[in-house]
Design a protein around this motif. Structure first.
Motif, PDB file in Angstrom:
ATOM      1  N   LEU A  13       9.519  -5.462   6.763  1.00 37.23           N
ATOM      2  CA  LEU A  13       8.380  -4.757   6.165  1.00 37.23           C
ATOM      3  C   LEU A  13       7.586  -4.094   7.274  1.00 37.23           C
ATOM      4  CD1 LEU A  13       6.238  -4.058   3.989  1.00 37.23           C
ATOM      5  CD2 LEU A  13       5.255  -6.327   4.386  1.00 37.23           C
ATOM      6  N   CYS A  14       7.473  -2.790   7.207  1.00 38.67           N
ATOM      7  CA  CYS A  14       6.636  -2.026   8.124  1.00 38.67           C
ATOM      8  C   CYS A  14       5.496  -1.439   7.289  1.00 38.67           C
ATOM      9  CB  CYS A  14       7.430  -0.916   8.818  1.00 38.67           C
ATOM     10  SG  CYS A  14       8.839  -1.525   9.781  1.00 38.67           S
ATOM     11  N   PRO A  15       4.331  -2.112   7.257  1.00 39.14           N
ATOM     12  CA  PRO A  15       3.241  -1.653   6.393  1.00 39.14           C
ATOM     13  C   PRO A  15       2.910  -0.180   6.610  1.00 39.14           C
ATOM     14  CG  PRO A  15       2.742  -3.814   7.276  1.00 39.14           C
ATOM     15  CD  PRO A  15       3.980  -3.348   7.985  1.00 39.14           C
ATOM     16  N   PHE A  16       2.670   0.506   5.489  1.00 41.98           N
ATOM     17  CA  PHE A  16       2.331   1.931   5.454  1.00 41.98           C
ATOM     18  C   PHE A  16       3.496   2.809   5.912  1.00 41.98           C
ATOM     19  CE2 PHE A  16      -1.538  -0.492   6.460  1.00 41.98           C
ATOM     20  CZ  PHE A  16      -2.215  -0.297   5.276  1.00 41.98           C
ATOM     21  N   ASN A  17       4.710   2.206   5.940  1.00 43.21           N
ATOM     22  CA  ASN A  17       5.889   2.982   6.319  1.00 43.21           C
ATOM     23  C   ASN A  17       7.034   2.731   5.340  1.00 43.21           C
ATOM     24  OD1 ASN A  17       7.847   4.454   7.560  1.00 43.21           O
ATOM     25  ND2 ASN A  17       7.847   3.328   9.478  1.00 43.21           N
ATOM     26  N   GLN A  18       7.705   1.572   5.461  1.00 43.33           N
ATOM     27  CA  GLN A  18       8.853   1.339   4.595  1.00 43.33           C
ATOM     28  C   GLN A  18       9.243  -0.137   4.574  1.00 43.33           C
ATOM     29  OE1 GLN A  18      12.421   3.236   6.079  1.00 43.33           O
ATOM     30  NE2 GLN A  18      12.212   2.361   8.115  1.00 43.33           N
ATOM     31  N   VAL A  19      10.150  -0.470   3.622  1.00 47.03           N
ATOM     32  CA  VAL A  19      10.763  -1.796   3.540  1.00 47.03           C
ATOM     33  C   VAL A  19      12.270  -1.582   3.588  1.00 47.03           C
ATOM     34  CG1 VAL A  19      11.019  -3.917   2.204  1.00 47.03           C
ATOM     35  CG2 VAL A  19       8.884  -2.635   2.087  1.00 47.03           C
ATOM     36  N   TRP A  75     -10.401   2.848  15.149  1.00 48.07           N
ATOM     37  CA  TRP A  75     -10.667   4.081  14.402  1.00 48.07           C
ATOM     38  C   TRP A  75     -11.452   5.073  15.250  1.00 48.07           C
ATOM     39  CZ3 TRP A  75      -8.859   5.747   9.795  1.00 48.07           C
ATOM     40  CH2 TRP A  75      -9.494   6.853   9.217  1.00 48.07           C
ATOM     41  N   ARG A  76     -12.463   4.573  15.947  1.00 50.04           N
ATOM     42  CA  ARG A  76     -13.250   5.453  16.811  1.00 50.04           C
ATOM     43  C   ARG A  76     -12.403   6.010  17.946  1.00 50.04           C
ATOM     44  NH1 ARG A  76     -18.589   1.536  17.268  1.00 50.04           N
ATOM     45  NH2 ARG A  76     -19.409   1.915  15.151  1.00 50.04           N
ATOM     46  N   GLU A 135      -9.782  -2.780   7.244  1.00 51.01           N
ATOM     47  CA  GLU A 135      -9.302  -4.061   7.745  1.00 51.01           C
ATOM     48  C   GLU A 135      -7.785  -4.113   7.907  1.00 51.01           C
ATOM     49  OE1 GLU A 135     -10.335  -4.717   3.289  1.00 51.01           O
ATOM     50  OE2 GLU A 135     -10.902  -3.409   4.940  1.00 51.01           O
ATOM     51  N   PHE A 136      -7.067  -3.191   7.211  1.00 51.54           N
ATOM     52  CA  PHE A 136      -5.613  -3.204   7.298  1.00 51.54           C
ATOM     53  C   PHE A 136      -5.084  -2.259   8.377  1.00 51.54           C
ATOM     54  CE2 PHE A 136      -6.640  -4.456   2.938  1.00 51.54           C
ATOM     55  CZ  PHE A 136      -5.886  -5.610   2.808  1.00 51.54           C
ATOM     56  N   LEU A 137      -5.964  -1.627   9.126  1.00 48.87           N
ATOM     57  CA  LEU A 137      -5.550  -0.650  10.139  1.00 48.87           C
ATOM     58  C   LEU A 137      -4.662  -1.285  11.201  1.00 48.87           C
ATOM     59  CD1 LEU A 137      -5.696   2.160  11.393  1.00 48.87           C
ATOM     60  CD2 LEU A 137      -7.854   1.507  12.474  1.00 48.87           C
ATOM     61  N   PHE A 138      -4.896  -2.566  11.515  1.00 50.42           N
ATOM     62  CA  PHE A 138      -4.137  -3.203  12.594  1.00 50.42           C
ATOM     63  C   PHE A 138      -2.651  -3.348  12.234  1.00 50.42           C
ATOM     64  CE2 PHE A 138      -4.417  -6.854   9.915  1.00 50.42           C
ATOM     65  CZ  PHE A 138      -3.442  -7.747  10.330  1.00 50.42           C
ATOM     66  N   LEU A 139      -2.309  -3.219  10.954  1.00 49.21           N
ATOM     67  CA  LEU A 139      -0.918  -3.357  10.531  1.00 49.21           C
ATOM     68  C   LEU A 139      -0.094  -2.102  10.813  1.00 49.21           C
ATOM     69  CD1 LEU A 139      -1.473  -5.075   7.062  1.00 49.21           C
ATOM     70  CD2 LEU A 139      -0.673  -6.155   9.169  1.00 49.21           C
ATOM     71  N   TYR A 140      -0.766  -0.980  11.079  1.00 50.83           N
ATOM     72  CA  TYR A 140      -0.053   0.279  11.306  1.00 50.83           C
ATOM     73  C   TYR A 140       0.826   0.164  12.555  1.00 50.83           C
ATOM     74  CZ  TYR A 140       0.753   5.328  11.266  1.00 50.83           C
ATOM     75  OH  TYR A 140       1.336   6.576  11.203  1.00 50.83           O
ATOM     76  N   ARG A 179      -3.369  12.670  12.511  1.00 50.17           N
ATOM     77  CA  ARG A 179      -4.108  13.030  11.293  1.00 50.17           C
ATOM     78  C   ARG A 179      -3.544  12.318  10.070  1.00 50.17           C
ATOM     79  NH1 ARG A 179      -4.884  19.529  12.361  1.00 50.17           N
ATOM     80  NH2 ARG A 179      -6.858  19.366  13.512  1.00 50.17           N
ATOM     81  N   GLU A 180      -2.227  12.198  10.028  1.00 50.09           N
ATOM     82  CA  GLU A 180      -1.589  11.471   8.922  1.00 50.09           C
ATOM     83  C   GLU A 180      -2.012   9.999   8.944  1.00 50.09           C
ATOM     84  OE1 GLU A 180       2.925  10.158   7.638  1.00 50.09           O
ATOM     85  OE2 GLU A 180       2.647  12.029   8.722  1.00 50.09           O
ATOM     86  N   LYS A 181      -2.074   9.439  10.131  1.00 48.20           N
ATOM     87  CA  LYS A 181      -2.500   8.046  10.256  1.00 48.20           C
ATOM     88  C   LYS A 181      -3.943   7.860   9.822  1.00 48.20           C
ATOM     89  CE  LYS A 181      -2.991   4.318  13.653  1.00 48.20           C
ATOM     90  NZ  LYS A 181      -2.720   3.877  15.037  1.00 48.20           N
ATOM     91  N   LEU A 182      -4.807   8.760  10.232  1.00 48.85           N
ATOM     92  CA  LEU A 182      -6.228   8.644   9.896  1.00 48.85           C
ATOM     93  C   LEU A 182      -6.493   8.940   8.423  1.00 48.85           C
ATOM     94  CD1 LEU A 182      -7.806  10.341  13.054  1.00 48.85           C
ATOM     95  CD2 LEU A 182      -7.737   7.906  12.522  1.00 48.85           C
ATOM     96  N   ALA A 183      -5.572   9.627   7.752  1.00 43.95           N
ATOM     97  CA  ALA A 183      -5.757   9.950   6.339  1.00 43.95           C
ATOM     98  C   ALA A 183      -5.339   8.804   5.416  1.00 43.95           C
ATOM     99  CB  ALA A 183      -4.972  11.207   5.978  1.00 43.95           C
ATOM    100  N   THR A 184      -4.670   7.766   5.966  1.00 49.12           N
ATOM    101  CA  THR A 184      -4.201   6.642   5.162  1.00 49.12           C
ATOM    102  C   THR A 184      -5.358   5.725   4.784  1.00 49.12           C
ATOM    103  OG1 THR A 184      -2.066   6.733   6.300  1.00 49.12           O
ATOM    104  CG2 THR A 184      -2.575   4.710   5.111  1.00 49.12           C
TER     105      THR A 184
END
Length: 432
Positions: free
Chosen positions: A335-341, A153-154, A315-320, A303-308
């Motif tokens: 399954l692509c987390p935070f994207n689509q299935v 994140w940093r 803790e779920f950031l690593f799934l992006y 910015r879209e990624k950081l707004a999720t």
């Protein structure tokens, strides 16, 4: 001397009591204290106590027959010492099928049931130990992923700041290059106007010269062999017919009129250099515009990624930007987390089962489920949607995908970040 006799009497009476009152749990023991009468637990009827477990249903709630199959809605309590106690329908009592691991439900049948509670208890305790070890390992992995998520994140925040600075610099360059491009184009246009003016002046001068020539000079110009006479051949060589009221141009006039206004003429170095400089300025402007567009898109995506919402500790950031596959029969699911299935058939046809929508868990456990919605529509049905349930585990993997309803999918996704310390208090059993 009286003490041992008294203890023996108490033990004997309790044994008789337990034989009489079968199928009750300790929490219901207080309702079955032996006395002259028994009050149905729902309070509907008072019966003699000796009618409890007499294989005849007296109470509407079936509470007088906990240890027999007499009441249709009754239930029998399996004590299952050494394993987990549970209830069974009283209709299964003495039905020649062993339902309780302690064989207490077949006390009056000819079926020889074995007491397997000890073995089952040992096996379950071993499984619970294994689950607890997996939970502990999952929690450790989760902590590592949280720490990695903080660093990521940093890094993304720093990357965003750097990209913004680059974009600001490119904007400054664009402003300067656009001014330079406009100046170069204006310079070329001015030179071309001068060229057109010069050509028109030259053409007008030549036309005036021809019009002012004397007949004698024209004769000498046409008399190419200088014999003092004009032949038809000499005239045709120098002049052309007047057609449609317009004079056909001479070779000199054709050279002048053949120049197209605004077109570069060879041998004019000033205009040629100006055009070359203008083309170079336009190419440099296009290059910077392309770079600006690329950086702008990167900033938008970041910015879209950081707004999720990646969880309370991210803790779920690593799934992006990760995807997980599973083959179920003839289909491949991804399954692509935070994207689509997606679902892909054996023929290669891909169908969207939903795009990332939101977290969909209960208010107490909001991050236990993901909702993917607005997938491809079904034939004469709704759009495809998928609910993904997250479970605790030491690996991150897509474990199952099912379609319980038309175009409505459910999936199980295992990951360490779904592990919670509270699972210890819940016995872990249903969660792992």
């Amino acid at each position: 001397m009286h003490c041992p006799i008294l203890i023996a009497v108490v033990i004997w009476s309790s044994c008789v009591d337990s034989q009489k009152i079968r199928g009750i749990s300790l929490s219901y023991k207080r309702f079955y204290r032996e006395r002259k009468s028994f009050l149905c637990i729902d309070g509907s009827k008072l019966i003699p106590f000796d009618q409890v477990n007499d294989d005849y249903c007296d109470c509407a709630d079936g509470s007088d027959e906990p240890g027999t199959a007499a009441c249709p809605d009754g239930r029998f309590y399996c004590t299952n010492l050494g394993y987990r106690p549970h209830y069974i329908p009283s209709s299964r009592v003495n039905d020649a099928i062993c339902d309780c691991c302690d064989a207490s439900d077949e006390y009056n049948s000819h079926t020889a049931c074995q007491n397997t509670c000890r073995n089952l208890g040992q096996r379950e305790r071993a499984e619970v130990k294994s689950q607890m070890r997996a939970l502990d390992q999952g929690l450790r992995l989760k902590q590592q992923l949280i720490e990695e998520g903080v660093l990521t994140w940093r890094d993304k925040q720093a990357q965003l700041r750097d990209l913004q600075r680059v974009l600001d610099d490119l904007q400054t360059q664009l402003d300067d290059l656009r001014k330079e491009d406009a100046r170069r184009k204006k310079e070329v246009d001015a030179l071309r106007e001068l060229e057109i003016g010069a050509l028109e002046t030259e053409e007008n001068s030549h036309r005036s010269h021809i019009m002012n020539e004397s007949p004698v000079s024209i004769f000498y110009e046409l008399d190419s062999n200088r014999d003092g006479r004009l032949s038809a051949k000499e005239v045709r060589a120098k002049l052309t017919d007047i057609q449609d009221g317009e004079r056909v141009l001479s070779e000199d006039e054709a050279v002048i009129r053949g120049r197209v206004p605004g077109r570069l003429v060879k041998g004019e170095p000033v205009l040629k250099a100006a055009v070359s400089a203008a083309e170079k300025a336009a190419a440099e402007l296009k290059k910077v515009e392309d770079a600006y567009e690329t950086v702008y898109m990167e900033i938008r995506d970041l910015r879209e990624k950081l707004a999720t919402d990646y969880g309370p500790e991210r803790e779920f950031l690593f799934l992006y930007n990760q995807c997980f596959q599973l083959k179920v029969h003839e289909y491949f699911y991804e399954l692509c987390p935070f994207n689509q299935v997606t679902q892909t058939s054996a023929s290669g046809a891909e169908v969207s089962l939903g795009k990332w929508g939101s977290w969909a868990g209960s208010p107490q456990h909001r991050y236990s489920q993901m909702k993917y919605e607005n997938g491809e529509p079904c034939w004469q049905g709704p759009t495809r949607n998928t609910v993904v349930t997250l479970t605790c585990g030491t690996e991150t993997a897509l474990r199952s995908v099912k379609e319980p309803g038309k175009c409505q999918y459910v999936a199980e996704f295992q990951t360490p970040v779904a592990c919670r310390p509270a699972l210890r208090q819940q016995g872990v059993h249903s969660e792992l």
